[in-house]
Scaffold this motif. Structure first.
Motif, short mmCIF file in Angstrom:
data_model
loop_
_atom_site.label_atom_id
_atom_site.label_comp_id
_atom_site.label_asym_id
_atom_site.label_seq_id
_atom_site.Cartn_x
_atom_site.Cartn_y
_atom_site.Cartn_z
N ASP A 180 0.81 -1.22 0.00
CA ASP A 180 0.00 0.00 0.00
C ASP A 180 0.84 1.27 0.00
O ASP A 180 0.30 2.38 -0.10
N MET A 183 0.33 4.55 -2.06
CA MET A 183 -0.88 5.31 -1.76
C MET A 183 -0.82 6.03 -0.42
O MET A 183 -1.52 7.01 -0.20
N ARG A 237 -7.20 6.91 -3.14
CA ARG A 237 -8.05 6.40 -4.21
C ARG A 237 -7.67 7.03 -5.55
O ARG A 237 -7.68 6.36 -6.59
N SER A 240 -4.38 5.44 -6.66
CA SER A 240 -4.63 4.09 -7.17
C SER A 240 -5.17 4.13 -8.59
O SER A 240 -4.77 3.33 -9.44
N ASP A 244 -3.25 2.58 -11.92
CA ASP A 244 -3.87 1.59 -12.80
C ASP A 244 -3.58 1.90 -14.26
O ASP A 244 -3.47 0.98 -15.09
N PRO A 291 -4.88 2.63 3.10
CA PRO A 291 -5.47 3.60 2.15
C PRO A 291 -6.93 3.90 2.51
O PRO A 291 -7.62 3.05 3.06
#
Length: 291
Positions: A180, A183, A237, A240, A244, A291
């Motif tokens: 994690d 993030m 978020r 993330s 992606d 996160p």
């Protein structure tokens, strides 16, 4: 004194984290937070741990140690980062335990700083990738010998953290998942320095910039400027979502050296790790940054 010990874990961007802390030294100092250079204390801590083995600390040991390490007399919080605090990579896994030496060593340090607030910061990592990373630095030639015949499914972070808490109940633990970290990087830095969630720091995207393309970072920063009301809790978020699309595959994919393991083994270890995180969250005195 609030004494903060960042002890890795190994192979969880521990040195990069220290570099980020050092970049914030001046700003943190104005807030009463000291970040000494590692050369001032790593060898000294090792010698201290050896001296405390089987012996109670002398009455003035704590003051002498702080006098050597700490230049800023006004500081009331000090961050020390030492990923070898619980041993070298070859000593990390024994008898089905991760950092088996950690409980005893934390108990010694808690005794040394018995009148101070001691906090331990320790990252966790999926044993499915953590054990192979350690194996790369081990003298053994196969995983079974490296683990001394113990199944990899026996290694659980919840056991390690629970054992540390039992041995040193006055020591509060803050932990997070290595996976994690892109993030929550800024959250970790702020937690180490005991800052509020909206306080500015230098290098809040240090890790992210290494695993995201230049185009992605440019778009990410542009997005943040265009949405100034995004909170720190919302940023993971957003990060993330950008990862992606813009993550650099070579930077996030890892070749595992785990002789004898199958992909199913890795998947099963990952599932067990995720379940173990639920157990970690239930340990009294342990705070999980997520996160």
């Amino acid at each position: 004194m609030q004494l903060v010990l960042h002890a890795g874990a190994h192979f969880t961007e521990e040195e990069r984290l220290l570099r980020c802390l050092l970049r914030n030294t001046q700003d943190f100092s104005r807030r009463g937070v000291a970040v000494p250079g590692p050369g001032k204390y790593r060898g000294l801590l090792k010698e201290t741990m050896t001296a405390l083995q089987g012996a109670a600390p002398s009455p003035d040991a704590r003051d002498i140690l702080l006098d050597v390490i700490l230049d800023d007399d006004s500081a009331d919080r000090m961050i020390l980062s030492h990923m070898f605090l619980f041993g070298a990579p070859r000593e990390i896994v024994r008898d089905g335990a991760i950092y088996k030496n950690a409980p005893e060593r934390m108990a010694r340090l808690a005794a040394l700083f018995e009148h101070d607030d001691v906090e331990l910061f320790l990252a966790m990592r999926n044993p499915g990738t953590f054990l192979p990373a350690i194996f790369e630095h081990a003298p053994q030639e196969d995983m079974d010998s490296f683990l001394r015949g113990v199944s990899p499914f026996e290694f659980k972070w919840s056991n390690t953290l629970a054992d540390i808490r039992a041995a040193a109940p006055s020591v509060k633990i803050t932990t997070w998942c290595f996976e994690d970290m892109p993030m929550i990087w800024a959250q970790i830095i702020r937690a180490l320095a005991a800052l509020e969630t909206d306080e500015k720091i230098v290098g809040g995207f240090d890790l992210l910039s290494d695993i995201m393309s230049k185009e992605g970072m440019t778009r990410f920063r542009t997005y943040l400027k265009a949405h100034p009301t995004i909170t720190e809790k919302q940023k993971p978020r957003v990060i993330s979502a950008f990862l992606d699309k813009f993550a650099i595959d070579d930077q996030i994919e890892e070749e595992l050296n785990a002789p004898g393991w199958t992909e199913d083994d890795i998947d099963d270890l990952t599932e067990l790790y995720e379940q173990d995180m639920d157990a970690v969250a239930q340990i009294p005195g342990v705070t999980v940054i997520a996160p």
